[in-house]
Design an enzyme around this catalytic site. Structure first.
Site, PDB file in Angstrom:
ATOM      1  CG  ASP A  54      73.514   3.684  19.098  1.00 18.26           C
ATOM      2  OD1 ASP A  54      74.613   3.415  19.631  1.00 18.26           O
ATOM      3  OD2 ASP A  54      72.655   4.404  19.629  1.00 18.26           O
ATOM      4  CE1 TYR A 127      69.981   2.603   9.677  1.00 13.81           C
ATOM      5  CE2 TYR A 127      69.602   4.627   8.434  1.00 13.81           C
ATOM      6  CZ  TYR A 127      70.403   3.860   9.260  1.00 13.81           C
ATOM      7  OH  TYR A 127      71.629   4.338   9.670  1.00 13.81           O
TER       8      TYR A 127
END
Length: 298
Positions: A54, A127
């Site tokens: 994003d 992540y």
């Protein structure tokens, strides 16, 4: 046609996310434009990525693939005459380094093995989310990658709360629903460690993530870590499987895609076929021809 694998990294600060958007600067758009220019492609390059990040999210270990005409690599031959494929790919990396802006780098280009799909062949995504609870705020030299949390955080409480979220669950409480997409995921790892400089780093590993999942998980855990909520609260939210207004999605700039893992080459195609099936609960798992419309979107 030849399928190329690209290993890349970017600072997401000045990008409107990965995915191509008209009139906006995106990572996909920048790389596709550069490839088309360097390889003199008649048709636009179409990248497929392992994880669609994003706006504001960074990547250190992103992976993508692109199919290009085999003959297009000949555009990279130098004045010394025809190059072999390895020399051509090395030349492509150099050319991309000269064309792309400094906030996006393609570190390696290779011919993808048979059956490789950057998105669907992936076994896991890893992540990292970085947070500072320093009284005076974040080191200004790290302000683009570390989020400041203006309350003291207890690493032990963060880990107790995180342990309740591990495993295969319906993560609807932490995902933005999308038409035709499942919210069932297998969270393989979620833990926190404080680095020597005091920054807290969450390591998050799953087979895939749905939209906003990592940042929503982090937001719920920060509430447990600073004492605003009990350590049981994130697990209770998960069990309800509906969005909770008390879960605040953590800021994008603390998140970085660190690694994408793939199986051995003979297993790539089978993994891609299996991943395309819609995920269901263990009791309801049945094959489906429908793809997961939001397999990975952070």
């Amino acid at each position: 046609m030849v399928r190329l694998r690209l290993d890349l990294a970017y600072d997401g600060t000045d990008f409107s996310g990965w995915a191509r958007q008209p009139g906006r600067r995106t990572v996909q758009g920048e790389i596709e434009q550069a490839l088309g220019r360097i390889l003199r492609l008649g048709e636009p390059a179409m990248l497929t990525v392992a994880g669609r990040t994003d706006a504001g999210v960074h990547a250190r270990g992103q992976v993508a693939h692109v199919d290009v005409p085999d003959g297009s690599l000949a555009e990279l031959d130098g004045n010394r005459g025809p190059l072999d494929v390895h020399e051509r790919l090395a030349a492509l990396v150099r050319r991309l380094g000269g064309v792309l802006a400094p906030d996006v780098r393609v570190h390696r280009v290779s011919v993808a093995p048979e059956g490789f799909d950057a998105r669907f062949s992936a076994m896991f995504r890893r992540y990292a989310y970085r947070v500072s609870d320093a009284v005076g705020g974040v080191d200004p030299l790290r302000r683009r990658e570390v989020v400041w949390h203006n309350r003291s955080l207890d690493a032990g409480a963060l880990n107790v709360a995180a342990a309740r979220l591990l495993g295969e669950h319906d993560f609807a409480a932490f995902c933005k629903r999308r038409e035709g997409a499942t919210t069932i995921r297998e969270l393989q790892r979620l833990d926190w460690a404080r680095e020597p400089d005091g920054v807290l780093v969450a390591t998050v590993v799953a087979d895939a993530f749905c939209h906003s999942m990592v940042r929503a998980l982090v937001g719920s855990l920060l509430a447990a870590g600073d004492g605003s909520r009990p350590v049981e609260w994130p697990g209770q939210v998960l069990a309800r499987a509906v969005r909770d207004s008390g879960v605040h999605v953590a800021p994008a700039h603390g998140l970085c895609l660190e690694e994408v893992g793939y199986p051995a080459e003979p297993e790539l195609a089978a993994r891609a076929r299996a991943t395309r099936r819609v995920r269901t609960t263990a009791l309801q798992r049945t094959p489906s021809a429908l793809g997961d419309a939001a397999l990975e979107d952070e």
